[in-house]
Design a protein around this motif. Structure first.
Motif, PDB file in Angstrom:
ATOM      1  N   TYR A 186      -1.145  13.130   4.788  1.00  0.00           N
ATOM      2  CA  TYR A 186      -0.442  12.153   5.623  1.00  0.00           C
ATOM      3  C   TYR A 186      -0.621  10.742   5.061  1.00  0.00           C
ATOM      4  CZ  TYR A 186       1.204   9.708   9.762  1.00  0.00           C
ATOM      5  OH  TYR A 186       1.897   8.896  10.606  1.00  0.00           O
ATOM      6  N   ASP A 187      -1.795  10.447   4.473  1.00  0.00           N
ATOM      7  CA  ASP A 187      -2.015   9.142   3.846  1.00  0.00           C
ATOM      8  C   ASP A 187      -1.076   8.942   2.657  1.00  0.00           C
ATOM      9  OD1 ASP A 187      -4.007   8.548   5.663  1.00  0.00           O
ATOM     10  OD2 ASP A 187      -5.650   9.130   4.331  1.00  0.00           O
ATOM     11  N   ILE A 188      -0.857  10.009   1.906  1.00  0.00           N
ATOM     12  CA  ILE A 188       0.095   9.942   0.790  1.00  0.00           C
ATOM     13  C   ILE A 188       1.484   9.624   1.338  1.00  0.00           C
ATOM     14  CG2 ILE A 188       1.233  11.302  -1.024  1.00  0.00           C
ATOM     15  CD1 ILE A 188      -1.461  12.888  -1.244  1.00  0.00           C
ATOM     16  N   TYR A 189       1.870  10.324   2.399  1.00  0.00           N
ATOM     17  CA  TYR A 189       3.171  10.104   3.029  1.00  0.00           C
ATOM     18  C   TYR A 189       3.268   8.681   3.588  1.00  0.00           C
ATOM     19  CZ  TYR A 189       7.126  10.731   6.175  1.00  0.00           C
ATOM     20  OH  TYR A 189       8.328  10.593   6.814  1.00  0.00           O
ATOM     21  N   THR A 190       2.206   8.210   4.255  1.00  0.00           N
ATOM     22  CA  THR A 190       2.193   6.864   4.828  1.00  0.00           C
ATOM     23  C   THR A 190       2.397   5.818   3.734  1.00  0.00           C
ATOM     24  OG1 THR A 190       0.717   7.539   6.615  1.00  0.00           O
ATOM     25  CG2 THR A 190       0.822   5.193   6.146  1.00  0.00           C
ATOM     26  N   SER A 191       1.708   5.988   2.613  1.00  0.00           N
ATOM     27  CA  SER A 191       1.867   5.061   1.492  1.00  0.00           C
ATOM     28  C   SER A 191       3.304   5.076   0.982  1.00  0.00           C
ATOM     29  CB  SER A 191       0.903   5.436   0.365  1.00  0.00           C
ATOM     30  OG  SER A 191       1.116   4.622  -0.756  1.00  0.00           O
ATOM     31  N   GLY A 192       3.887   6.260   0.879  1.00  0.00           N
ATOM     32  CA  GLY A 192       5.275   6.374   0.424  1.00  0.00           C
ATOM     33  C   GLY A 192       6.241   5.697   1.375  1.00  0.00           C
ATOM     34  N   VAL A 193       6.038   5.875   2.678  1.00  0.00           N
ATOM     35  CA  VAL A 193       6.911   5.251   3.675  1.00  0.00           C
ATOM     36  C   VAL A 193       6.710   3.737   3.659  1.00  0.00           C
ATOM     37  CG1 VAL A 193       7.348   4.987   6.164  1.00  0.00           C
ATOM     38  CG2 VAL A 193       7.098   7.272   5.176  1.00  0.00           C
ATOM     39  N   LYS A 194       5.455   3.307   3.630  1.00  0.00           N
ATOM     40  CA  LYS A 194       5.144   1.872   3.672  1.00  0.00           C
ATOM     41  C   LYS A 194       5.764   1.134   2.495  1.00  0.00           C
ATOM     42  CE  LYS A 194       2.924  -2.076   4.117  1.00  0.00           C
ATOM     43  NZ  LYS A 194       3.931  -3.091   4.065  1.00  0.00           N
ATOM     44  N   TYR A 195       5.676   1.710   1.312  1.00  0.00           N
ATOM     45  CA  TYR A 195       6.143   1.012   0.118  1.00  0.00           C
ATOM     46  C   TYR A 195       7.489   1.516  -0.400  1.00  0.00           C
ATOM     47  CZ  TYR A 195       1.779  -1.437   0.113  1.00  0.00           C
ATOM     48  OH  TYR A 195       0.735  -2.250   0.477  1.00  0.00           O
ATOM     49  N   ARG A 196       8.185   2.270   0.419  1.00  0.00           N
ATOM     50  CA  ARG A 196       9.522   2.736   0.039  1.00  0.00           C
ATOM     51  C   ARG A 196      10.438   1.526  -0.112  1.00  0.00           C
ATOM     52  NH1 ARG A 196      11.368   6.317   4.420  1.00  0.00           N
ATOM     53  NH2 ARG A 196      11.571   4.348   5.495  1.00  0.00           N
ATOM     54  N   LYS A 197      11.152   1.516  -1.185  1.00  0.00           N
ATOM     55  CA  LYS A 197      12.067   0.408  -1.431  1.00  0.00           C
ATOM     56  C   LYS A 197      13.378   0.660  -0.698  1.00  0.00           C
ATOM     57  CE  LYS A 197      10.083  -1.262  -5.605  1.00  0.00           C
ATOM     58  NZ  LYS A 197       8.776  -1.131  -5.128  1.00  0.00           N
ATOM     59  N   LYS A 198      13.937  -0.411  -0.165  1.00  0.00           N
ATOM     60  CA  LYS A 198      15.264  -0.304   0.442  1.00  0.00           C
ATOM     61  C   LYS A 198      16.274  -0.117  -0.679  1.00  0.00           C
ATOM     62  CE  LYS A 198      14.823  -3.219   4.468  1.00  0.00           C
ATOM     63  NZ  LYS A 198      15.294  -4.440   5.112  1.00  0.00           N
ATOM     64  N   PRO A 199      17.297   0.721  -0.437  1.00  0.00           N
ATOM     65  CA  PRO A 199      18.315   0.847  -1.484  1.00  0.00           C
ATOM     66  C   PRO A 199      19.045  -0.483  -1.643  1.00  0.00           C
ATOM     67  CG  PRO A 199      18.912   2.093   0.492  1.00  0.00           C
ATOM     68  CD  PRO A 199      17.550   1.544   0.713  1.00  0.00           C
ATOM     69  N   SER A 200      19.241  -0.873  -2.884  1.00  0.00           N
ATOM     70  CA  SER A 200      19.929  -2.141  -3.123  1.00  0.00           C
ATOM     71  C   SER A 200      21.421  -1.996  -2.834  1.00  0.00           C
ATOM     72  CB  SER A 200      19.717  -2.585  -4.573  1.00  0.00           C
ATOM     73  OG  SER A 200      20.356  -1.689  -5.437  1.00  0.00           O
ATOM     74  N   LEU A 201      22.074  -3.110  -2.574  1.00  0.00           N
ATOM     75  CA  LEU A 201      23.507  -3.124  -2.276  1.00  0.00           C
ATOM     76  C   LEU A 201      24.290  -2.528  -3.427  1.00  0.00           C
ATOM     77  CD1 LEU A 201      25.367  -3.989  -0.036  1.00  0.00           C
ATOM     78  CD2 LEU A 201      25.645  -6.188  -1.167  1.00  0.00           C
ATOM     79  N   GLU A 202      23.808  -2.774  -4.654  1.00  0.00           N
ATOM     80  CA  GLU A 202      24.453  -2.254  -5.858  1.00  0.00           C
ATOM     81  C   GLU A 202      24.476  -0.728  -5.844  1.00  0.00           C
ATOM     82  OE1 GLU A 202      22.889  -2.447 -10.222  1.00  0.00           O
ATOM     83  OE2 GLU A 202      23.427  -4.473  -9.568  1.00  0.00           O
ATOM     84  N   ASN A 203      23.335  -0.090  -5.444  1.00  0.00           N
ATOM     85  CA  ASN A 203      23.252   1.376  -5.404  1.00  0.00           C
ATOM     86  C   ASN A 203      24.104   1.952  -4.282  1.00  0.00           C
ATOM     87  OD1 ASN A 203      21.541   1.406  -7.554  1.00  0.00           O
ATOM     88  ND2 ASN A 203      19.681   1.487  -6.320  1.00  0.00           N
TER      89      ASN A 203
END
Length: 197
Positions: free
Chosen positions: A177-194
């Motif tokens: 769950y800590d791995i998942y939390t780190s992934g969610v916390k630092y997930r990048k928003k998709p850029s407008l370009e993408n």
């Protein structure tokens, strides 16, 4: 014979450490150390995966330290929360365990997710707007994940595990769950370009 004597001394040392670390006097410090360390391990594993995917170039030690600090504050909450639950509901029957699970999910989970985001927001010097936006976007995702993982894990925790080992068990189970939390916390928003592509 010599190896047996050495092995016996090692076991005696481990037993002495165990009796001190999980004693009433030092249990808070042990729980905080476990929470801090395993949160850092979870983030390191998540960053390794992100590097493997090419999402990041290098390991970010500051990020890992921040995740450790988030784990530390959550560790404080869990330590005292479990003590309160065990004091208020000392029995280990099914009805009491189910009550503890519900209270844990309804009261403690939202609280400690909030504490985690407050800690991270302070460490990252977020503005109020940045903090609010991140909580609105990511806290619900983590809370939904809580409902899929923790009721079964907490059943074992409240029914089988001795009270002094609750935070240790919780953190051992929560490494994924800590791995998942780190992934969610630092997930990048998709850029407008993408998004346009």
């Amino acid at each position: 014979m010599f190896c047996r004597a050495r092995w016996r001394r090692v076991l005696q040392g481990v037993n002495r450490w165990h009796s001190v670390a999980f004693s009433k006097r030092f249990l808070l410090y042990t729980n905080l150390g476990i929470s801090f360390s395993l949160s850092m391990v979870g983030d390191t594993m998540e960053q390794s995966y992100e590097r493997y995917l090419g999402e990041i170039d290098a390991w970010n030690g500051t990020r890992t330290l921040r995740m450790g600090m988030g784990g530390l504050t959550v560790g404080v909450v869990c330590h005292y929360w479990y003590q309160y639950l065990d004091y208020r509901y000392p029995n280990r029957n099914i009805r009491t365990v189910m009550r503890k699970i519900l209270l844990d999910q309804i009261i403690c989970s939202p609280f400690y997710i909030t504490v985690f985001f407050i800690t991270m927001g302070l460490l990252e010097r977020q503005s109020w707007e940045e903090f609010r936006e991140e909580v609105m976007e990511k806290a619900v995702v983590l809370y939904m994940a809580e409902w899929t993982i923790w009721p079964a894990a907490q059943f074992v925790n409240f029914f089988l595990i001795k009270p002094r080992y609750r935070v240790f068990y919780d953190n051992s189970m929560s490494l994924g769950y800590d791995i998942y939390t780190s992934g969610v916390k630092y997930r990048k928003k998709p850029s407008l370009e993408n998004i346009v592509k």
